[in-house]
Design a protein around this motif. Structure first.
Motif, mmCIF file in Angstrom:
data_model
loop_
_atom_site.group_PDB
_atom_site.id
_atom_site.type_symbol
_atom_site.label_atom_id
_atom_site.label_comp_id
_atom_site.label_asym_id
_atom_site.label_seq_id
_atom_site.Cartn_x
_atom_site.Cartn_y
_atom_site.Cartn_z
ATOM 1 N N GLU A 609 -103.847 36.594 -24.548
ATOM 2 C CA GLU A 609 -102.699 37.384 -24.999
ATOM 3 C C GLU A 609 -101.557 37.302 -23.996
ATOM 4 N N PHE A 610 -101.913 37.317 -22.714
ATOM 5 C CA PHE A 610 -100.892 37.160 -21.678
ATOM 6 C C PHE A 610 -100.182 35.824 -21.818
ATOM 7 N N LEU A 611 -100.922 34.740 -22.006
ATOM 8 C CA LEU A 611 -100.309 33.426 -22.125
ATOM 9 C C LEU A 611 -99.405 33.336 -23.355
ATOM 10 N N GLU A 612 -99.788 33.992 -24.435
ATOM 11 C CA GLU A 612 -98.942 34.006 -25.630
ATOM 12 C C GLU A 612 -97.602 34.673 -25.312
ATOM 13 N N THR A 613 -97.655 35.805 -24.617
ATOM 14 C CA THR A 613 -96.423 36.504 -24.237
ATOM 15 C C THR A 613 -95.607 35.680 -23.269
ATOM 16 N N TRP A 614 -96.279 35.096 -22.298
ATOM 17 C CA TRP A 614 -95.594 34.309 -21.267
ATOM 18 C C TRP A 614 -94.939 33.068 -21.857
ATOM 19 N N ALA A 615 -95.608 32.397 -22.787
ATOM 20 C CA ALA A 615 -95.044 31.187 -23.385
ATOM 21 C C ALA A 615 -93.733 31.474 -24.096
ATOM 22 N N ALA A 616 -93.603 32.680 -24.663
ATOM 23 C CA ALA A 616 -92.381 33.037 -25.390
ATOM 24 C C ALA A 616 -91.275 33.523 -24.477
ATOM 25 N N ASP A 617 -91.610 33.908 -23.246
ATOM 26 C CA ASP A 617 -90.663 34.560 -22.347
ATOM 27 C C ASP A 617 -90.020 33.517 -21.432
ATOM 28 N N TRP A 618 -88.740 33.226 -21.663
ATOM 29 C CA TRP A 618 -88.021 32.221 -20.867
ATOM 30 C C TRP A 618 -86.892 32.850 -20.055
ATOM 31 N N ARG A 619 -87.029 34.109 -19.712
ATOM 32 C CA ARG A 619 -86.015 34.738 -18.862
ATOM 33 C C ARG A 619 -85.967 34.039 -17.506
ATOM 34 N N GLY A 620 -84.796 33.564 -17.139
ATOM 35 C CA GLY A 620 -84.613 32.926 -15.843
ATOM 36 C C GLY A 620 -85.400 31.658 -15.642
ATOM 37 N N THR A 621 -85.775 30.983 -16.736
ATOM 38 C CA THR A 621 -86.741 29.887 -16.649
ATOM 39 C C THR A 621 -86.222 28.638 -17.347
ATOM 40 N N ASP A 622 -86.391 27.488 -16.696
ATOM 41 C CA ASP A 622 -86.079 26.200 -17.301
ATOM 42 C C ASP A 622 -87.325 25.371 -17.576
ATOM 43 N N LEU A 623 -88.345 25.494 -16.731
ATOM 44 C CA LEU A 623 -89.603 24.760 -16.881
ATOM 45 C C LEU A 623 -90.748 25.722 -16.612
ATOM 46 N N LYS A 624 -91.907 25.434 -17.176
ATOM 47 C CA LYS A 624 -93.065 26.310 -17.013
ATOM 48 C C LYS A 624 -94.253 25.546 -16.428
ATOM 49 N N CYS A 625 -95.037 26.298 -15.645
ATOM 50 C CA CYS A 625 -96.221 25.729 -15.008
ATOM 51 C C CYS A 625 -97.290 26.803 -14.916
ATOM 52 N N VAL A 626 -98.508 26.434 -15.249
ATOM 53 C CA VAL A 626 -99.649 27.327 -15.111
ATOM 54 C C VAL A 626 -100.366 27.006 -13.805
ATOM 55 N N LEU A 627 -100.662 28.041 -13.037
ATOM 56 C CA LEU A 627 -101.415 27.913 -11.790
ATOM 57 C C LEU A 627 -102.766 28.581 -11.982
ATOM 58 N N SER A 628 -103.832 27.826 -11.750
ATOM 59 C CA SER A 628 -105.167 28.423 -11.877
ATOM 60 C C SER A 628 -106.117 27.706 -10.930
ATOM 61 N N GLN A 629 -107.373 28.171 -10.918
ATOM 62 C CA GLN A 629 -108.339 27.602 -9.982
ATOM 63 C C GLN A 629 -108.715 26.172 -10.343
#
Length: 902
Positions: A609-629
């Protein structure tokens, strides 16, 4: 034997008897434990092995738990590699002893293969040992080759002063003399024991006190290692002589290091502290230059009460520029952080941070001495203000390229990782990312402690400090994301099951859950994630274990930070029907459908659910990256020193398959690149769900210092390969992993088949290094670099990177599904780089969201039905919405929708 009641006594007798005649240029050191508060941490000048087995109490240093080679190194003074004389002395006494065993004394000339004084703390071998065992046997000489002398037991009611002198005889030869003198009567108890030696390495390196010398490996002379049962106390340690060199800058603490993030105007910071005494200050101050502090105080937000109570700087104090200069900075306290009693961290959260400028900061901590018989009970304590300085870098929103250095898997073999850190400094990354396993259980030696929680946390902290010490000069001046993984919480693998306890302890950890109690786990989280942005959903997991998954925006790159295995299902008693390890499937003929059962989770509902919200949220953002283990496939299939074949590893995030597919589907909704680690195997993979390459790209960075090697070698298995990408690097192309997941391997950093023996060459051959990703905003491209350990970043050469690197991909490559149709072409007037969101109208689910590089876009879709398109600028919360859109087979016939902005 009880400890005598003479602690915090006057030192006059000892000073007179043991005053040293040395050259004027000689360095001198003398402990001041009588003036220190009771505490576990000994002080900035010392390093204790292990931390939890030592303490200061009533003015003396005590070893609290017997065992082999408990030692305390002196950080600020060493024996130089030049000829010279030296003298060591310490007042010793016996606390207790079991079975008549134990020894005490000095180790000197302690050096590791790397030669660094920090590396020598944990990997060093002494050139000489000097001491006495509990039966009065004095020993002196190289380990395993001691000269001995049987004499009187040297402890008595108030102990004895053990003294070692070294006299240079020229041409590398020394005369060493060991004596013991009764502290009370000043009468000799043992010695002199004198030898002449010509040690290799010129008797240079660290100096340490030792409680119970370890027996030499392979037997031989065992005088120093006559048992490990005794506990001693130590006082008035003195070091002097022309061979002694002083390096006050090598002290460590009390502010050990700091970490921070800056996102959407909120700055958060963690100050890592040692275990201080209950009578000492329990807070740390965060200070900035006066001008910045006044700017913060003018901002319309509520200051913390402790910040308001800080006395204002003097009116005539100089107002320095935001960046440090040669002239002094007038510092002003803006917050005080209370030190957590378990994690020993102080945390700061400052909203409305001036993110457009570089801001120097100073962490300050005040240590006070205590009165002694020498100073008098009414004397005022000395106050020493310790500081740690760094810079909160501006948010580089206008910078075209943002670089992220990625690390994973930090064994202690190369500690303090000087070469790697030097190269990272030369690359000057904007952000640091540590994907997990900042420590392993064997880091620093002495094993692990699981309970009680207080001792287990101290055991963990010493290991973590090695990581922080190595990287603190990088961490203090740039934002960092640090993610704890399995070894960080003392598990070899972890399937977190949402925080439940493992029913039978570490032996049953594959059933899922956390082995360690929640207080320990939360302390680990505070040390590594306390400076991250506020959690997306702070609701704790089971047992009250904290959640910290969140997002961060820096330099207009949006990062999603995941806990990618803390909600994951455990395999044992769910899917494993084979003998042996429940996570290692070795039979290639196994029916993989039996492994993907309903109810198994990977990221869990909350994070999806967090990723769904985050994918739609582009405030202050030009590119997206996921950081995980770790990455969402099972690439590595040869494990360990013997390269054992493992067909499918259920510890990898290739399992469970449905959970893996759901994670990749969520990532591609934001066209997100994936940066991770853990696998001990560098790789670039283009993932597929229904078809090869229809999901995003991942980069698994190599281990900082690889311990447990893994490989991917399908060419050696003569597997058929399809679509091997240029330039035709071996072991690349389209494959199914052990779970049947589709993956296109673009590059892989396998270890060498033969390893060299020097430590750095060994780690290089085992595929150690780090990653560097550059996000280029104008072109929306991502450049992936992967550097091997042995290179010079100031003079890069071919072969410095692993085969297949560097590689550049486009942002839209992270959502490469084949469209089934196109919505009407969007023409946006009045916005330069609008954000487009595409939603399924009937279900309300997000299909994807993207910030465009221009005003026109033909939205692809992947199924029939009606869609809603939202176009706007989220930074200003301005949106236009078009509904009831249906796809056409090609952009040429889909029509046009014009959206105008005033």
């Amino acid at each position: 034997m009880a400890i005598p009641l003479f602690h915090r006594r006057t030192m006059l007798t000892g000073v007179i008897f043991w005053s040293l005649t040395v050259l004027a240029s000689a360095a001198e050191f003398r402990s001041d434990w009588a003036r220190q508060h009771d505490r576990i941490w000994i002080g900035p000048e010392y390093w204790a092995n292990p931390l939890e087995d030592w303490r200061l109490r009533d003015g003396v240093l005590e070893c609290t738990r017997p065992g082999p080679n408990r030692n305390v190194h002196l950080l600020t003074h060493q024996l130089s590699d030049q000829p010279g004389d030296f003298e060591l002395s310490v007042h010793i006494g016996l606390q207790d002893v079991e079975q008549g065993q134990g020894s005490v004394g000095f180790a000197l000339g302690i050096r590791s293969e790397l030669g660094d004084y920090r590396s020598s703390l944990i990997h060093g071998r002494p050139a000489m040992e000097a001491g006495v065992n509990v039966n009065g046997l004095y020993f002196l000489g190289p380990p395993g080759e001691h000269a001995t002398l049987q004499a009187e037991v040297p402890y008595g009611n108030e102990g004895s002063v053990l003294k070692l002198t070294g006299k240079s005889l020229g041409e590398g030869e020394y005369e060493l003399t060991l004596t013991a003198t009764d502290f009370q009567t000043l009468k000799p108890r043992g010695g002199p024991l004198t030898i002449r030696v010509k040690p290799e390495g010129r008797l240079a390196g660290n100096i340490a006190l030792v409680n119970n010398f370890a027996p030499p490996a392979g037997g031989g002379d065992r005088a120093a290692g006559n048992g490990t049962r005794a506990r001693f106390w130590f006082d008035d340690w003195q070091v002097s002589g022309s061979k002694v060199v002083e390096h006050p800058e090598q002290s460590f603490g009390p502010i050990l290091y700091s970490m921070y993030t800056l996102s959407r105007g909120v700055m958060k910071m963690t100050a890592q502290m040692p275990p201080l005494g209950p009578e000492e200050s329990q807070s740390v101050e965060l200070q900035v230059p006066l001008a910045i502090a006044e700017e913060l105080r003018r901002v319309n937000y509520s200051l913390p009460a402790d910040m308001q109570s800080c006395p204002p700087p003097a009116k005539d104090a100089p107002q320095d520029s935001p960046l440090p200069a040669d002239r002094p900075v007038a510092w002003s306290t803006i917050a005080r952080g209370v030190i957590d009693p378990l994690s020993r961290t102080a945390h700061f959260r400052i909203p409305a941070w001036p993110a457009a400028k570089d801001v120097p900061y100073r962490l300050a901590y005040r240590m006070q001495t205590v009165p002694t018989a020498e100073t008098g009970p009414d004397s005022r304590p000395d106050v020493t203000e310790h500081e740690w300085r760094g810079v909160i870098r501006r948010d580089p929103v206008e910078q075209e390229t943002i670089s992220v250095a990625g690390f994973t898997g930090n064994t202690d073999q190369a500690f303090p990782n000087a070469l790697l850190v030097s190269n990272v400094q030369k690359h000057q990354p904007d952000l640091l990312f540590f994907s997990g396993d900042q420590i392993y259980e064997n880091v620093g030696g002495y094993g692990i402690i699981r309970e009680p929680v207080h001792a287990a946390t101290l055991n963990y902290l010493r290991k973590l400090w090695l990581w922080g010490w190595a990287f603190r000069d990088l961490l203090k001046d740039r934002p960092s994301v640090v993610l704890p993984d399995d070894h960080d919480v003392y598990q070899g693998n972890i399937w977190g099951e949402g925080g439940k306890p493992v029913p039978g302890g570490i032996a049953d950890h594959a059933q899922g859950g956390f082995v360690q109690p929640p207080d320990f786990v939360n302390a680990v989280f505070r040390t590594q994630t306390g400076h991250l942005s506020d959690p997306f959903d702070p609701t704790p997991m089971l047992q009250g274990i904290d959640c910290w998954y969140t997002d961060l925006v820096y330099g207009r790159i949006g990062f999603a930070i995941l806990e990618d295995r803390y909600f994951k299902s455990g395999p044992e008693k769910k899917v494993n029907t084979w003998r042996g390890r429940p996570d290692h499937l070795k039979d290639p003929s196994y029916d993989l459908r039996l492994l993907d059962r309903p109810g198994l989770e990977l990221l869990g509902r909350r994070q999806l659910e967090f990723l769904e919200t985050w994918a739609a949220d582009w405030r202050g953002t030009d590119l997206k990256c996921v950081l995980s283990q770790t990455i969402f496939c099972n690439l590595a299939n040869y494990h360990g020193a013997q390269q054992e074949f493992v067909f499918a590893d259920l510890d990898s995030n290739g399992w469970p398959q449905s959970g893996r597919n759901a994670a990749l589907a969520a990532l591609r909704k934001g066209f997100a690149f994936h940066l991770a680690g853990d696998q001990h195997l560098a790789s670039i993979v283009h993932h597929g769900i229904d078809a090869f390459g229809d999901a995003g790209w991942s980069f698994c960075v190599p281990s900082i210092a690889a311990g447990y090697p893994r490989s991917w070698r399908p060419d050696a298995e003569r597997r058929p390969v399809q679509n091997r990408p240029p330039p035709g690097v071996p072991n690349t192309g389209e494959y199914l992993d052990g779970f049947g997941n589709k993956m296109t391997v673009s590059a892989v950093g396998n270890p060498a088949e033969q390893n060299r023996r020097p430590v750095l060459e060994l780690l290089h051959d085992k595929a150690s290094g780090y990653g560097l990703v550059r996000f280029h905003k104008p072109t929306r491209t991502i450049e992936i670099n992967c550097y091997r350990l042995l290179f010079d970043a100031a003079d890069e050469q071919p072969g410095d990177q692993f085969p297949g690197w560097p590689r550049t991909i486009a942002q839209r490559d992270n959502h490469a599904r084949r469209p089934t149709g196109y919505l009407p072409r969007l023409v946006v007037e009045g916005l330069t780089t609008p954000v487009v969101q595409v939603w399924e109208q009937q279900t309300g689910r997000l299909v994807y969201a993207l910030r465009l590089t221009g005003p026109e876009f033909s939205p692809p879709v992947f199924s029939e039905g009606e869609y809603v398109v939202r176009v706007g600028e989220p930074d200003e919360d301005r949106w236009r919405e078009v509904r009831n859109l249906r796809p056409m087979p090609s952009p040429q016939v889909s029509g046009t929708v014009t959206i105008r902005w005033e």
